[in-house]
Enzyme design. Structure first.
Site, PDB file in Angstrom:
ATOM      1  N   LYS A   1       0.766  -1.294  -0.063  1.00 53.47           N
ATOM      2  CA  LYS A   1       0.026  -0.031   0.088  1.00 53.47           C
ATOM      3  C   LYS A   1       0.789   1.396  -0.136  1.00 53.47           C
ATOM      4  CE  LYS A   1      -4.608  -1.094   1.684  1.00 53.47           C
ATOM      5  NZ  LYS A   1      -5.563  -0.729   2.920  1.00 53.47           N
TER       6      LYS A   1
ATOM      7  N   LYS B   1      -5.160 -11.591  -6.130  1.00 60.22           N
ATOM      8  CA  LYS B   1      -6.581 -11.803  -5.296  1.00 60.22           C
ATOM      9  C   LYS B   1      -7.524 -11.023  -6.027  1.00 60.22           C
ATOM     10  CE  LYS B   1      -6.555  -9.063  -1.728  1.00 60.22           C
ATOM     11  NZ  LYS B   1      -6.357  -8.551  -0.298  1.00 60.22           N
TER      12      LYS B   1
ATOM     13  N   LYS C   1     -11.217  -5.078  -4.433  1.00 58.81           N
ATOM     14  CA  LYS C   1     -11.945  -4.005  -4.646  1.00 58.81           C
ATOM     15  C   LYS C   1     -11.357  -2.942  -5.417  1.00 58.81           C
ATOM     16  CE  LYS C   1     -11.962  -3.147   0.255  1.00 58.81           C
ATOM     17  NZ  LYS C   1     -12.416  -3.356   1.521  1.00 58.81           N
TER      18      LYS C   1
HETATM   19  P1  TYM Z   1     -10.421  -6.335   4.404  1.00 59.99           P
HETATM   20  O1  TYM Z   1     -11.654  -5.255   4.616  1.00 59.99           O
HETATM   21  O2  TYM Z   1      -9.539  -5.975   3.196  1.00 59.99           O
HETATM   22  O3  TYM Z   1     -11.268  -7.661   4.207  1.00 59.99           O
HETATM   23  C1  TYM Z   1     -12.118  -8.175   4.962  1.00 59.99           C
HETATM   24  C2  TYM Z   1     -12.148  -9.629   4.809  1.00 59.99           C
HETATM   25  O4  TYM Z   1     -12.535 -10.263   3.718  1.00 59.99           O
HETATM   26  C3  TYM Z   1     -11.490 -11.122   3.429  1.00 59.99           C
HETATM   27  N1  TYM Z   1     -11.104 -10.973   1.877  1.00 59.99           N
HETATM   28  C4  TYM Z   1     -10.971 -12.296   1.198  1.00 59.99           C
HETATM   29  N2  TYM Z   1     -10.893 -13.388   1.181  1.00 59.99           N
HETATM   30  C5  TYM Z   1     -10.839 -14.209   0.186  1.00 59.99           C
HETATM   31  N3  TYM Z   1     -10.699 -13.855  -0.816  1.00 59.99           N
HETATM   32  C6  TYM Z   1     -10.295 -12.701  -1.190  1.00 59.99           C
HETATM   33  N4  TYM Z   1     -10.172 -12.339  -2.403  1.00 59.99           N
HETATM   34  C7  TYM Z   1     -10.570 -11.723  -0.192  1.00 59.99           C
HETATM   35  N5  TYM Z   1     -10.599 -10.337  -0.171  1.00 59.99           N
HETATM   36  C8  TYM Z   1     -10.767 -10.054   1.304  1.00 59.99           C
HETATM   37  C9  TYM Z   1     -10.262 -10.544   4.250  1.00 59.99           C
HETATM   38  O5  TYM Z   1      -8.993 -11.649   4.327  1.00 59.99           O
HETATM   39  C10 TYM Z   1     -10.955 -10.243   5.514  1.00 59.99           C
HETATM   40  O6  TYM Z   1     -11.011 -11.171   6.193  1.00 59.99           O
HETATM   41  N6  TYM Z   1      -7.336  -5.716   8.065  1.00 59.99           N
HETATM   42  C11 TYM Z   1      -8.784  -6.160   7.887  1.00 59.99           C
HETATM   43  C12 TYM Z   1      -9.843  -6.040   8.742  1.00 59.99           C
HETATM   44  C13 TYM Z   1      -9.704  -5.970  10.094  1.00 59.99           C
HETATM   45  C14 TYM Z   1      -9.592  -6.965  11.030  1.00 59.99           C
HETATM   46  C15 TYM Z   1      -9.410  -6.796  12.281  1.00 59.99           C
HETATM   47  C16 TYM Z   1      -9.994  -8.296  10.541  1.00 59.99           C
HETATM   48  C17 TYM Z   1      -9.463  -4.855  10.874  1.00 59.99           C
HETATM   49  N7  TYM Z   1      -9.347  -5.312  12.444  1.00 59.99           N
HETATM   50  C18 TYM Z   1      -9.435  -7.784  13.235  1.00 59.99           C
HETATM   51  C19 TYM Z   1      -9.865  -9.434  11.730  1.00 59.99           C
HETATM   52  C20 TYM Z   1      -9.370  -8.937  12.954  1.00 59.99           C
HETATM   53  C21 TYM Z   1      -9.016  -5.943   6.529  1.00 59.99           C
HETATM   54  O7  TYM Z   1      -8.316  -4.946   5.731  1.00 59.99           O
HETATM   55  O8  TYM Z   1      -9.907  -6.645   5.792  1.00 59.99           O
END
Ligand code: TYM
Length: 336
Positions: free
Chosen positions: A116, A199, A202
């Protein structure tokens, strides 16, 4: 290690459109855990979202949209605690403590930071660098023991374990649990429909690379029809998917949507040409996703109700987080 009651925590950023990756990798599994009767907390992480620029009106709308998405995907705000991160100040308070536990070197090694911030690290926000310490605080403010996420969050969860272990060690306590990541099922890494080595995301510039949760039936069908594949028909068994990332991705999506294992799915679709398999996949995706987007739209029509649900969720979350934060302050030596 002390015994901690099983408690699940996870979060999603309200920073953009929601994809099939978010649904299969995270949300669908969140609902299952709730239905198993484990204590579950699910969060919209708006504090994480602003580590990169967010237009304020978009952030407000997306936070409510994400709440609607959670509910439409089966999260019951009575059985789970569903809330917005910024409404529970204990997250950022604990994150400050963790900023003082985590080391610069640990943060610098994070793949997501490298991706990022890229070559422009000097211009990235300090919040983006400290992002994983806030994530650790999200989880540990509840002494959560299990965290369901997709594969891309694995490194952040390892860091959460490191922070918990270092805190416990430095202060000579057994206070924070060493959390278990739950990265399970056929859809822990849903890949782009245009490139099987990337992957589904979005932030990909090509909309054809992903299925958005708000896509209509025609768009979903068109995206799967145009999904990149090799020219061979599907293999007879799962072993034949080894070196065929695009084919494997489509089969994984099919398996996750239909709640079946890969072997079971291959017994059905093995040997079929893509011209036959892709429409089956599109039909299944429409069947599963259309009710969710319809329900999301219905919920979004009553924003006041969403706000009430979030306020109540935050109140419930605080009853768990506040005493844990107070105890953390005591351990650290803060008078109060
Ligand atoms: P974020 O918002 O990017 O994504 C949310 C969840 O979706 C999963 N995900 C995917 N899983 C499979 N294939 C994909 N292509 C894919 N794209 C996204 C992500 O692995 C995630 O589980 N840092 C985290 C948010 C967060 C969090 C936390 C998660 C903040 N605090 C505490 C768990 C516990 C994030 O940016 O997810």
């Amino acid at each position: 290690m002390a015994d901690f009651t099983p408690r699940v925590f996870s979060g999603i950023q309200p920073s953009g459109g929601l994809t099939l990756g978010n649904y299969l990798g995270a949300l669908k599994r969140f609902a299952k855990l709730q239905d198993q009767g484990i204590e579950t907390l699910y969060c919209m992480v708006d504090m994480h979202a602003i580590t990169v620029w967010q237009n304020p009106d978009d952030l407000r709308r997306r936070t409510r949209e994400l709440a609607a998405f959670y509910i439409a995907s089966g999260i019951d705000p009575e059985r789970s605690i569903l809330f917005n991160q910024s409404q529970v100040p204990e997250h950022t308070q604990l994150a400050w403590i963790f900023n003082c536990v985590a080391r610069m070197g640990w943060m610098r090694r994070m793949t997501q930071w490298k991706e990022k911030a890229g070559k422009n690290a000097e211009e990235a926000s300090l919040g983006l660098f400290a992002y994983p310490a806030l994530m650790a605080a999200d989880i540990l403010a509840y002494h959560a023991t299990h965290v369901p996420v997709g594969e891309d969050q694995k490194q952040h969860l390892e860091l959460t374990r490191d922070i918990a272990a270092k805190f416990n060690h430095d202060y000579g306590v057994d206070f924070f649990p060493v959390t278990e990541p739950m990265i399970e099922g056929p859809a822990t890494r849903v890949m782009s429909l245009r490139d099987g080595s990337r992957k589904m995301s979005k932030s990909d510039p090509s909309d054809m690379s992903r299925i958005n949760m708000h896509d209509d039936a025609d768009t979903i069908a068109q995206k799967f029809r145009k999904a990149r594949t090799d020219p061979e028909p599907l293999p007879e068994t799962a072993a034949g998917l080894e070196d065929r990332p695009e084919a494997r991705n489509l089969v994984n999506i099919y398996a996750a949507l239909s709640d079946r294992g890969i072997d079971e799915v291959m017994a059905d679709v093995g040997g079929k040409p893509f011209s036959e398999f892709k429409p089956m996949l599109a039909d299944l995706a429409v069947e599963k996703l259309a009710p969710i987007s319809t329900e999301m739209r219905r919920l979004m029509a009553d924003e006041a109700e969403i706000d009430r649900i979030l306020a109540r969720g935050a109140e419930r979350a605080r009853t768990i987080a506040a005493p844990i934060l107070r105890r953390t302050y005591d351990i650290v030596g803060m008078v109060g």
